[in-house]
Design an enzyme around this catalytic site. Structure first.
Site, PDB file in Angstrom:
ATOM      1  N   HIS A  76      -2.772  -6.659  11.700  1.00 30.87           N
ATOM      2  CA  HIS A  76      -2.901  -7.273  10.576  1.00 30.87           C
ATOM      3  C   HIS A  76      -2.153  -6.587   9.338  1.00 30.87           C
ATOM      4  O   HIS A  76      -2.442  -7.054   8.235  1.00 30.87           O
ATOM      5  CB  HIS A  76      -4.697  -6.983  10.446  1.00 30.87           C
ATOM      6  CG  HIS A  76      -4.713  -5.455  10.065  1.00 30.87           C
ATOM      7  ND1 HIS A  76      -5.285  -4.485  10.976  1.00 30.87           N
ATOM      8  CD2 HIS A  76      -4.963  -4.805   9.029  1.00 30.87           C
ATOM      9  CE1 HIS A  76      -5.559  -3.257  10.343  1.00 30.87           C
ATOM     10  NE2 HIS A  76      -5.253  -3.510   9.159  1.00 30.87           N
ATOM     11  N   ASP A 125      -5.319  -6.117  17.980  1.00 33.14           N
ATOM     12  CA  ASP A 125      -4.753  -5.863  16.729  1.00 33.14           C
ATOM     13  C   ASP A 125      -3.474  -4.804  17.019  1.00 33.14           C
ATOM     14  O   ASP A 125      -3.413  -3.702  16.624  1.00 33.14           O
ATOM     15  CB  ASP A 125      -5.867  -5.116  15.840  1.00 33.14           C
ATOM     16  CG  ASP A 125      -4.983  -5.081  14.326  1.00 33.14           C
ATOM     17  OD1 ASP A 125      -4.117  -5.607  14.113  1.00 33.14           O
ATOM     18  OD2 ASP A 125      -5.681  -4.393  13.557  1.00 33.14           O
ATOM     19  N   GLY A 216      -4.839   1.631   3.899  1.00 27.04           N
ATOM     20  CA  GLY A 216      -3.606   2.168   3.730  1.00 27.04           C
ATOM     21  C   GLY A 216      -3.253   3.225   5.049  1.00 27.04           C
ATOM     22  O   GLY A 216      -2.162   3.330   5.296  1.00 27.04           O
ATOM     23  N   SER A 218      -4.049   1.918   8.052  1.00 28.03           N
ATOM     24  CA  SER A 218      -3.964   0.517   9.069  1.00 28.03           C
ATOM     25  C   SER A 218      -2.488   0.827   9.711  1.00 28.03           C
ATOM     26  O   SER A 218      -1.440   1.168   9.222  1.00 28.03           O
ATOM     27  CB  SER A 218      -3.774  -0.683   8.710  1.00 28.03           C
ATOM     28  OG  SER A 218      -5.063  -0.966   8.520  1.00 28.03           O
ATOM     29  N   GLY A 219      -2.719   0.620  11.126  1.00 26.70           N
ATOM     30  CA  GLY A 219      -1.367   0.612  11.985  1.00 26.70           C
ATOM     31  C   GLY A 219      -0.946   2.027  12.444  1.00 26.70           C
ATOM     32  O   GLY A 219      -0.098   2.144  13.250  1.00 26.70           O
TER      33      GLY A 219
END
Length: 268
Positions: A76, A125, A216, A218-219
């Site tokens: 995402h 994801d 922020g 994320s990932g």
């Protein structure tokens, strides 16, 4: 809600035989029962943490270095090789003196998103990014170990997540220095009490005890330490829109994707 900010093997001394997961600079982790929000990390102590940035230097997502050529992040985050870069070795986003490595990702299909990525349900994801030149590994840039396929994890396992995401629910500002927080894993059944059937076998839940990942982050990584080796078990994926510290956040379950990751990396 995806935790995006936009909306708001070499072996080193002391490294594991696999050459991953052992920082040269030791992190300072306190496994307090009640960690309220996060704290500044020790500079350089999470050497696999990367920052995904626009070409003008705006951080929007995290990621984890898994070998000198590959980074794992969340689908995402929508990494675009034409407009985004991977920054390694960063700690203080406003420091001009850090020896960061800014890497591009080759244009030809080398941002590889999982074929079953479901952007509506935020399922599967995960995206792999191949760097156009290898990371220069060293004390501040080194890979994390990957969870083996079908790794069984106990609930309440203490894990650490890191990132430059929002630190205050009243502000959209991102952290300047890399933050870390210790969180317990939450069982699937417990997590479904919060999130219902949104929780799939490709997801892992952690937190709900006074700290949370936020936009922020994320990932970025969710890791745990086994002996002296840190292993990547989760990728920051989604959670409550206000980053409620009493609600578990949801992470992509890396062990479910280990075979796919190995396959993509082996293909080069």
């Amino acid at each position: 809600v995806p935790f995006l900010s936009a909306s708001l093997g070499h072996a080193w001394m002391g490294a594991s035989s696999a050459g991953c997961g052992v920082p040269s600079i030791s992190p300072s982790v306190q496994y307090n029962e009640r960690i309220i929000n996060g704290q500044n990390a020790v500079s350089g102590s999470w050497p696999w943490q990367v920052s995904l940035q626009t070409r003008t230097g705006s951080h929007f997502c995290g990621g984890s270095l898994i070998n000198e050529y590959w980074v794992v992040t969340a689908a995402h985050c929508e990494f675009n090789p034409y407009s985004h870069v991977v920054v390694l070795g960063e700690y203080d986003r406003y420091s001009g003196s850090e020896a960061v490595q800014v890497k591009t990702v080759t244009k030809v299909s080398r941002a590889v998103t999982h074929p079953n990525w479901d952007s509506y349900n935020l399922n599967n994801d995960i995206t792999l990014l191949k760097l156009s030149s290898p990371a220069q590994l060293g004390p501040r840039v080194a890979p994390v170990c990957l969870a083996p396929a079908n790794l069984a994890l106990p609930s309440d396992l203490q894990c650490v997540t890191t990132g430059w995401g929002r630190t205050n629910t009243n502000s959209n500002a991102l952290a300047v220095r890399l933050q870390q927080v210790t969180l317990p894993l939450v069982s699937q059944s417990q997590c479904m009490q919060y999130w219902g059937s949104s929780i799939t076998s490709s997801m892992l839940c952690a937190g709900g005890v006074g700290a949370s990942s936020c936009q922020g982050d994320s990932g970025g990584p969710l890791v745990y330490q086994n002996g002296n080796v840190w292993t990547l078990i989760g990728i920051v994926s989604w959670g409550s829109s206000n980053c409620n510290i009493r609600t578990p956040a949801v992470y992509t379950r890396v062990s479910q994707f280990r075979n796919w990751i190995d396959y993509i990396v082996a293909q080069g």
